[in-house]
Design an enzyme around this catalytic site. Sequence first.
Site, PDB file in Angstrom:
ATOM      1  N   HIS A   1      28.505  18.098 -16.583  1.00 18.48           N
ATOM      2  CA  HIS A   1      29.025  18.302 -17.950  1.00 18.48           C
ATOM      3  C   HIS A   1      30.619  18.580 -17.864  1.00 18.48           C
ATOM      4  CE1 HIS A   1      29.748  19.738 -22.021  1.00 18.48           C
ATOM      5  NE2 HIS A   1      28.828  19.136 -22.323  1.00 18.48           N
TER       6      HIS A   1
ATOM      7  N   ASP B   1      20.819  16.965 -22.305  1.00 20.63           N
ATOM      8  CA  ASP B   1      19.918  15.577 -22.246  1.00 20.63           C
ATOM      9  C   ASP B   1      18.819  15.489 -21.391  1.00 20.63           C
ATOM     10  OD1 ASP B   1      23.371  14.567 -22.996  1.00 20.63           O
ATOM     11  OD2 ASP B   1      21.317  14.035 -24.264  1.00 20.63           O
TER      12      ASP B   1
HETATM   13  C1  SDX Z   1      26.675  15.182 -23.281  1.00 16.72           C
HETATM   14  O1  SDX Z   1      31.291  16.757 -23.967  1.00 16.72           O
HETATM   15  C2  SDX Z   1      30.428  17.321 -24.743  1.00 16.72           C
HETATM   16  O2  SDX Z   1      30.168  18.482 -24.994  1.00 16.72           O
HETATM   17  C3  SDX Z   1      29.015  16.362 -24.663  1.00 16.72           C
HETATM   18  C4  SDX Z   1      27.747  16.750 -24.941  1.00 16.72           C
HETATM   19  C5  SDX Z   1      27.810  17.204 -26.486  1.00 16.72           C
HETATM   20  O3  SDX Z   1      26.788  17.737 -27.053  1.00 16.72           O
HETATM   21  O4  SDX Z   1      28.610  16.382 -27.161  1.00 16.72           O
HETATM   22  O5  SDX Z   1      27.315  17.961 -24.074  1.00 16.72           O
HETATM   23  C6  SDX Z   1      26.492  15.877 -24.662  1.00 16.72           C
HETATM   24  O6  SDX Z   1      27.312  14.114 -23.446  1.00 16.72           O
HETATM   25  C7  SDX Z   1      26.201  15.666 -22.266  1.00 16.72           C
HETATM   26  C8  SDX Z   1      26.404  15.145 -20.840  1.00 16.72           C
HETATM   27  C9  SDX Z   1      25.486  13.816 -20.715  1.00 16.72           C
HETATM   28  N1  SDX Z   1      25.921  12.946 -19.780  1.00 16.72           N
HETATM   29  C10 SDX Z   1      24.825  12.773 -18.435  1.00 16.72           C
HETATM   30  O7  SDX Z   1      23.954  13.858 -18.261  1.00 16.72           O
HETATM   31  C11 SDX Z   1      25.554  11.676 -17.767  1.00 16.72           C
HETATM   32  C12 SDX Z   1      25.601  12.284 -16.422  1.00 16.72           C
HETATM   33  N2  SDX Z   1      26.621  13.073 -16.269  1.00 16.72           N
HETATM   34  C13 SDX Z   1      27.950  12.575 -15.756  1.00 16.72           C
HETATM   35  O8  SDX Z   1      28.057  11.326 -16.166  1.00 16.72           O
HETATM   36  C14 SDX Z   1      29.178  13.654 -15.853  1.00 16.72           C
HETATM   37  O9  SDX Z   1      28.680  14.917 -15.403  1.00 16.72           O
HETATM   38  C15 SDX Z   1      29.374  13.788 -17.172  1.00 16.72           C
HETATM   39  C16 SDX Z   1      30.192  12.488 -17.590  1.00 16.72           C
HETATM   40  C17 SDX Z   1      28.985  14.431 -17.985  1.00 16.72           C
HETATM   41  C18 SDX Z   1      30.957  14.738 -16.969  1.00 16.72           C
HETATM   42  O10 SDX Z   1      31.958  13.991 -16.242  1.00 16.72           O
HETATM   43  P1  SDX Z   1      33.358  14.695 -15.783  1.00 16.72           P
HETATM   44  O11 SDX Z   1      33.374  15.822 -16.412  1.00 16.72           O
HETATM   45  O12 SDX Z   1      34.313  13.531 -16.163  1.00 16.72           O
HETATM   46  O13 SDX Z   1      33.093  14.944 -14.394  1.00 16.72           O
HETATM   47  P2  SDX Z   1      33.257  14.043 -13.219  1.00 16.72           P
HETATM   48  O14 SDX Z   1      32.658  12.853 -13.481  1.00 16.72           O
HETATM   49  O15 SDX Z   1      34.697  14.291 -12.898  1.00 16.72           O
HETATM   50  O16 SDX Z   1      32.490  14.900 -12.243  1.00 16.72           O
HETATM   51  C19 SDX Z   1      32.955  15.585 -11.248  1.00 16.72           C
HETATM   52  C20 SDX Z   1      32.267  15.428  -9.882  1.00 16.72           C
HETATM   53  C21 SDX Z   1      32.529  14.015  -9.715  1.00 16.72           C
HETATM   54  O17 SDX Z   1      32.544  13.815  -8.180  1.00 16.72           O
HETATM   55  P3  SDX Z   1      34.026  14.000  -7.390  1.00 16.72           P
HETATM   56  O18 SDX Z   1      34.542  12.445  -8.148  1.00 16.72           O
HETATM   57  O19 SDX Z   1      34.659  14.962  -7.619  1.00 16.72           O
HETATM   58  O20 SDX Z   1      33.651  13.598  -5.963  1.00 16.72           O
HETATM   59  O21 SDX Z   1      30.910  15.365 -10.042  1.00 16.72           O
HETATM   60  C22 SDX Z   1      30.176  14.373  -9.722  1.00 16.72           C
HETATM   61  C23 SDX Z   1      31.403  13.293  -9.982  1.00 16.72           C
HETATM   62  O22 SDX Z   1      31.134  11.871  -9.334  1.00 16.72           O
HETATM   63  N3  SDX Z   1      29.381  14.214 -10.859  1.00 16.72           N
HETATM   64  C24 SDX Z   1      28.062  13.781 -10.582  1.00 16.72           C
HETATM   65  C25 SDX Z   1      27.228  13.856 -11.887  1.00 16.72           C
HETATM   66  N4  SDX Z   1      28.069  14.306 -12.884  1.00 16.72           N
HETATM   67  C26 SDX Z   1      29.354  14.486 -12.112  1.00 16.72           C
HETATM   68  N5  SDX Z   1      27.379  13.348  -9.380  1.00 16.72           N
HETATM   69  C27 SDX Z   1      26.091  12.735  -9.469  1.00 16.72           C
HETATM   70  N6  SDX Z   1      25.379  12.895 -10.754  1.00 16.72           N
HETATM   71  C28 SDX Z   1      26.032  13.476 -11.938  1.00 16.72           C
HETATM   72  N7  SDX Z   1      25.221  13.550 -12.882  1.00 16.72           N
END
Ligand code: SDX
Length: 430
Positions: free
Chosen positions: A307, A365
């Site tokens: 998140h 989720d």
């Molecule tokens: C919702 O914003 C909100 O409030 C949203 C929400 C709401 O109520 O409105 O809470 C609802 O959207 C919840 C999130 C649902 N999405 C998912 O579950 C999809 C999987 N999660 C990821 O796509 C990700 O965690 C996000 C999109 C939720 C957050 O992404 P960020 O904040 O842009 O963080 P990031 O992608 O930069 O991640 C930081 C690091 C990265 O690695 P590095 O580049 O630092 O090496 O963590 C890794 C990412 O690759 N990472 C993950 C991961 N989530 C982040 N690696 C593996 N699996 C994951 N799920």
Amino acid sequence: MNKQRNATLTVDGKSIDLPIYTGSIGPEVIDIRPLYAKTGMFTFDPGFVSTAACKSAITYIDGDEGILLYRGYPIEQLAHTCDFLEVAYLILKGELPNPAQKAEFDNIIKNHTMVHEQLTRFYAGFRRDAHPMAVMVGVVGALSAFYHDAMDISDEYHRTVSAHRLIAKMPNIVAMTYKYNAGQPFMYPCNGLSYTENFMHMMFGTPCEKYEPNPVLVRALDRILILHADHEQNASTSTVRLAGSSGANPFACISSGIACLWGPAHGGANEACLNMLEEIGDVSRVGEYIRRAKDKDDPFKLMGFGHRVYKNFDPRAKLMRETCHEVLNELGLQDDPLFKLAIALEKIALEDDYFIQKKLYPNVDFYSGIVQRALGIPVKLFTGIFALARTVGWIAQWNEMIGDPEQKIGRPRQLFTGAPQRDVIPMDKR
Ligand code: SDX
């Protein structure tokens, strides 16, 4: 009166002071509005990782402490004490209703649940197997064709009526989307039922027999709606605010929020998470997917994990897991293999260094798909349920913005990396 504190920015030996503002709780902000005029420079923050786009009094999140407050009330207390319309009233108006206010609000919403009969014709234009979110983007957007007359958004009463119409009609629209896909007749709302009972009646009822809602399942779904009602300036809420900042019709703005929510990185994650669990299939394969999630060369992400704000647990995920237990127990599905797989996956991930270091925890989720599937909601409609609930947050945030006298149209700038100015060479000389 506290002395104004400033942040001092020095660029090429020239310093400017930028005001610091303090909210009621949470991080302070540096007002960078004078920056471009004083330095000729923009800030650079793709994804808005460090940007407060507005002031708001609706929802507060502390990502490190796993705190979520709607108008100051902890989500845990609201989820266990209130029903969804009580929380909708709170989010919209800022205070919890007293019994008389709640009864009046229930009545107002009940009297807006029907949709214009003409609206039902829009469904016929879609393939029966269209994704529900595609249908909802279209149908909710089409509401703006029915309510553009009584729509002076500078009039607080018009804004309130639009909010009531949207909250009241979304269950009907989501249920019709489900019925259209299933090839079943649309069910009219039944005003003798509560908001969530009525939704389940329109979803699972048929003209052939009286629908008897299961109170445990109604309570569970009502709680799921509460957990999804609002969440500060997330991507879809920011989309609604940006669309609304131009003065666009509120129904069209909500449609833009639905479009944004559909993405798998946002509200579409519940559908993606359930599909991921079904693809993993067995606990013995969890390790393979954990490895893929950690592999920089593999685009796979663990759906339902991570998140932007919560770098500790998402309080909604804990409540969702609790609700999941309740529903599966009520339905005698305690041994649901997918739920057992999710529990195992969560445990393994939370003990893995990668997830610990990157502070990746289950989000709202992760469990919502399992409980919605148990409730009989088709996977492709999971995000539609999310949109139903988030409509109150979207319209409350839109209303707060339109009602703000300082409100301006949103217009970000850019770091331009394209071709500097050059002359066109006529075709015969190229
Ligand atoms: C919702 O914003 C909100 O409030 C949203 C929400 C709401 O109520 O409105 O809470 C609802 O959207 C919840 C999130 C649902 N999405 C998912 O579950 C999809 C999987 N999660 C990821 O796509 C990700 O965690 C996000 C999109 C939720 C957050 O992404 P960020 O904040 O842009 O963080 P990031 O992608 O930069 O991640 C930081 C690091 C990265 O690695 P590095 O580049 O630092 O090496 O963590 C890794 C990412 O690759 N990472 C993950 C991961 N989530 C982040 N690696 C593996 N699996 C994951 N799920």
